[in-house]
Design an enzyme around this catalytic site. Structure first.
Site, mmCIF file in Angstrom:
data_model
loop_
_atom_site.group_PDB
_atom_site.id
_atom_site.type_symbol
_atom_site.label_atom_id
_atom_site.label_comp_id
_atom_site.label_asym_id
_atom_site.label_seq_id
_atom_site.Cartn_x
_atom_site.Cartn_y
_atom_site.Cartn_z
ATOM 1 N N ARG A 158 -25.933 16.314 21.973
ATOM 2 C CA ARG A 158 -27.244 16.500 22.580
ATOM 3 C C ARG A 158 -27.917 17.781 22.101
ATOM 4 O O ARG A 158 -29.152 17.840 22.028
ATOM 5 C CB ARG A 158 -27.085 16.542 24.100
ATOM 6 N N ARG A 397 -24.195 12.877 29.052
ATOM 7 C CA ARG A 397 -25.479 13.217 28.422
ATOM 8 C C ARG A 397 -25.278 14.223 27.298
ATOM 9 O O ARG A 397 -25.878 14.096 26.223
ATOM 10 C CB ARG A 397 -26.460 13.772 29.453
ATOM 11 N N CYS A 398 -24.428 15.223 27.546
ATOM 12 C CA CYS A 398 -24.165 16.234 26.518
ATOM 13 C C CYS A 398 -23.620 15.616 25.235
ATOM 14 O O CYS A 398 -23.903 16.101 24.138
ATOM 15 C CB CYS A 398 -23.161 17.263 27.037
ATOM 16 N N MET A 399 -22.822 14.560 25.368
ATOM 17 C CA MET A 399 -22.131 13.998 24.201
ATOM 18 C C MET A 399 -22.986 13.031 23.400
ATOM 19 O O MET A 399 -22.518 12.502 22.388
ATOM 20 C CB MET A 399 -20.851 13.285 24.670
#
Length: 410
Positions: A158, A397-399
Site C-alpha cells: 500500500r 489494506r497495508c498489504m
C-alpha cells in the site's frame, strides 16, 4: 490497459501484493528495529498465510499480481537494468571499486534472481568474486554483511505507490529503511509493458524529496472526486501539499481533506485508525481523539492552486465530499470496547480493513470484538489468518496496492 482507482470500496478488480521472500528470512534480532519490524517473524508460516490471503482475494474476483514477478518481467525489458545501475549501484554509494562489479551483477543475473536480490538484499559474498580492485568497504565488511539492505516492508504494498483515480504516486518514503522500495516500484511502472502510458503524480524522479514525504497508508480515495490524506509520522505537510497540487493540476480531484494524526507509531498511517468499509461507512478506532485537526484543500483554477480551510469538525466535511445529505447519513462505526481491548485490537490492525466490494471487507480474524460489531452492522467480514503477518504491524489494506477499482455511489 489504463488503470484507475475511483473509490475506496468499489469492486476491487486488480491489485498488487508481495509474497514475502528471502528478505523476511534475513530479519534478525540485530536488525529488526532498523528495518522497522517489531519482531523476528516465522518466515515460512508468513508465506503460507500470505498465500491464503492471495487466494481469498482471488475468490472475491480480484486479479492478483505479485510484485516480485512484475519486477522480474520489467527487468527483462530493454533499458530496465540501466535504471538501478544509475540510481542504486553507484560509486557514490559503494565506492569506485564496487561500481563496475555491482553493475555487472545487475547486468548478468537472470531476471527473477535479480528481482529477489533487489528485494532481499545483496551480501558482500554475492559480489566478492566480481571484484578486481581494492575496496576499503569490502575489506571492512564481514562476508555476510549487507551491501544492499533487505526490504522486508515490500510486504506492505500500500505504501510505496498509490493509485489515485487515473494516475499513480510513487511515494517518497519517510524512513531510510523503506526508500529502496521506490526504486523497485519505478522499474515496474516505467518498464513493465502492463503499465505503458501510466500517468505519474509524484515521485517518479531522482530528486531529493527531503521532508516532502508521503505514504500510501495515509491516502484514502473516498470517491466523488475527493481524497482524504493523513498527516503525521510518515506523511508531512510538505508531502501532502505536493501531492495535492499534482492532483489538482491533473484535474481528477476537487478537494483534499487532510487529517492531522498524533505522531506516534500506533498512529503510523491513517489506515491504522480509520478505514472506509462501505459507501457510507468508516471503521474508526474508538479512542481516536475527538479534537483531531483537519483541513480542506479546494482546487482553484487549472494550475494546481488551492485554498485552505481549517474544519470545525472532520466528518461533516467527509459527508459533504461524499455527496451525502449530512453527517447523520455517514455511519461512523466505533467498536464499543474498553480502552485496553481497543489498544490491543488497534495494535493488531483492528481498524485496517481492505474492502473488495461495498460492505465486503478482509480483516484479521484475531480482532474478534471489532469483527463481531461490524458484522452486527451489516458488514461482511472475510477473516484473514495473520498470526505471523500481523507481527509486521500491517493489515490486509497495508498489504494490498489496488490498481483497478470501480467507483461507487453512497
Amino acid at each position: 490497459m489504463t488503470f484507475h482507482v475511483d473509490s475506496e470500496v468499489g469492486q476491487l478488480k486488480q491489485a498488487i501484493v508481495h509474497r514475502p521472500g528471502i528478505e523476511l528470512s534475513r530479519l534478525t534480532p540485530a536488525n529488526v528495529d532498523e528495518l522497522l519490524f517489531d519482531d523476528v517473524m516465522w518466515a515460512d508460516r508468513a508465506r503460507e498465510e500470505h498465500d491464503a490471503f492471495a487466494a481469498q482475494l482471488k475468490a472475491e474476483g480480484v486479479q492478483v499480481h505479485h510484485f516480485a514477478q512484475l519486477l522480474a518481467e520489467a527487468l527483462d525489458v530493454a533499458g530496465a537494468r540501466e535504471f538501478p545501475q544509475e540510481r542504486l549501484t553507484t560509486a557514490t554509494r559503494f565506492g569506485p571499486a564496487l561500481d563496475a562489479p555491482l553493475d555487472e551483477l545487475v547486468a548478468s543475473t537472470p531476471a527473477q534472481p535479480l528481482a529477489d536480490l533487489l528485494i532481499g538484499g545483496v551480501l558482500k559474498r554475492d559480489v566478492a568474486d566480481l571484484l578486481h580492485a581494492p575496496s576499503l568497504l569490502m575489506d571492512y565488511l564481514g562476508p555476510d554483511d549487507f551491501l544492499l539492505r533487505p526490504l522486508p516492508n515490500h510486504l506492505f504494498q500500500r505504501d510505496n505507490s498509490a493509485w489515485v483515480y487515473d494516475a499513480v504516486s510513487i511515494n517518497p518514503m519517510a524512513k531510510p529503511a523503506r526508500r529502496g522500495e521506490t526504486i523497485n516500484s519505478r522499474v515496474i511502472y516505467n518498464f513493465h509493458p502492463m503499465f505503458a502510458g501510466t500517468s505519474f503524480l509524484y515521485g517518479n524522479d531522482s530528486l531529493a524529496h527531503d521532508t516532502a514525504t508521503i505514504e500510501g497508508g495515509d491516502i484514502t480515495v473516498i470517491g466523488n472526486r475527493a481524497v482524504m490524506i493523513g498527516m503525521g509520522e510518515r506523511s508531512t505537510p510538505q508531502g501532502v501539499e505536493t501531492l495535492a497540487r499534482s492532483l489538482f493540476r491533473a484535474g481528477s480531484v476537487d478537494s483534499v481533506i487532510v487529517v492531522e494524526l498524533p505522531k506516534a507509531r500506533a498512529f503510523m498511517h491513517l489506515d491504522t485508525v480509520m478505514t472506509m468499509i462501505d459507501a457510507d461507512a468508516f471503521c474508526i478506532y474508538p479512542y481516536l481523539p475527538d479534537a483531531l485537526r483537519s483541513f480542506t484543500l479546494r482546487r482553484v483554477g487549472e494550475g494546481g492552486d488551492f485554498k485552505i480551510e481549517e474544519n470545525a469538525e472532520l466528518f461533516p466535511i467527509v459527508a459533504e465530499a461524499l455527496g451525502l445529505a449530512g453527517v447523520d447519513d455517514l455511519r461512523l462505526l466505533r467498536t464499543p470496547i474498553d480502552q485496553f481491548g481497543a489498544e490491543r485490537e488497534q495494535w493488531d490492525d483492528g481498524n485496517n480493513f481492505l474492502a473488495v466490494a461495498p460492505g465486503v471487507i478482509l480483516g484479521y480474524e484475531r480482532n474478534t470484538t471489532t469483527n463481531r460489531y461490524l458484522t452486527e452492522h451489516g458488514i461482511r467480514i472475510i477473516p484473514v489468518v495473520g498470526e505471523e503477518l500481523g507481527r509486521g504491524r500491517g493489515g490486509p489494506r497495508c498489504m494490498t496496492c489496488p490498481i483497478e477499482r470501480e467507483a461507487v455511489s453512497a
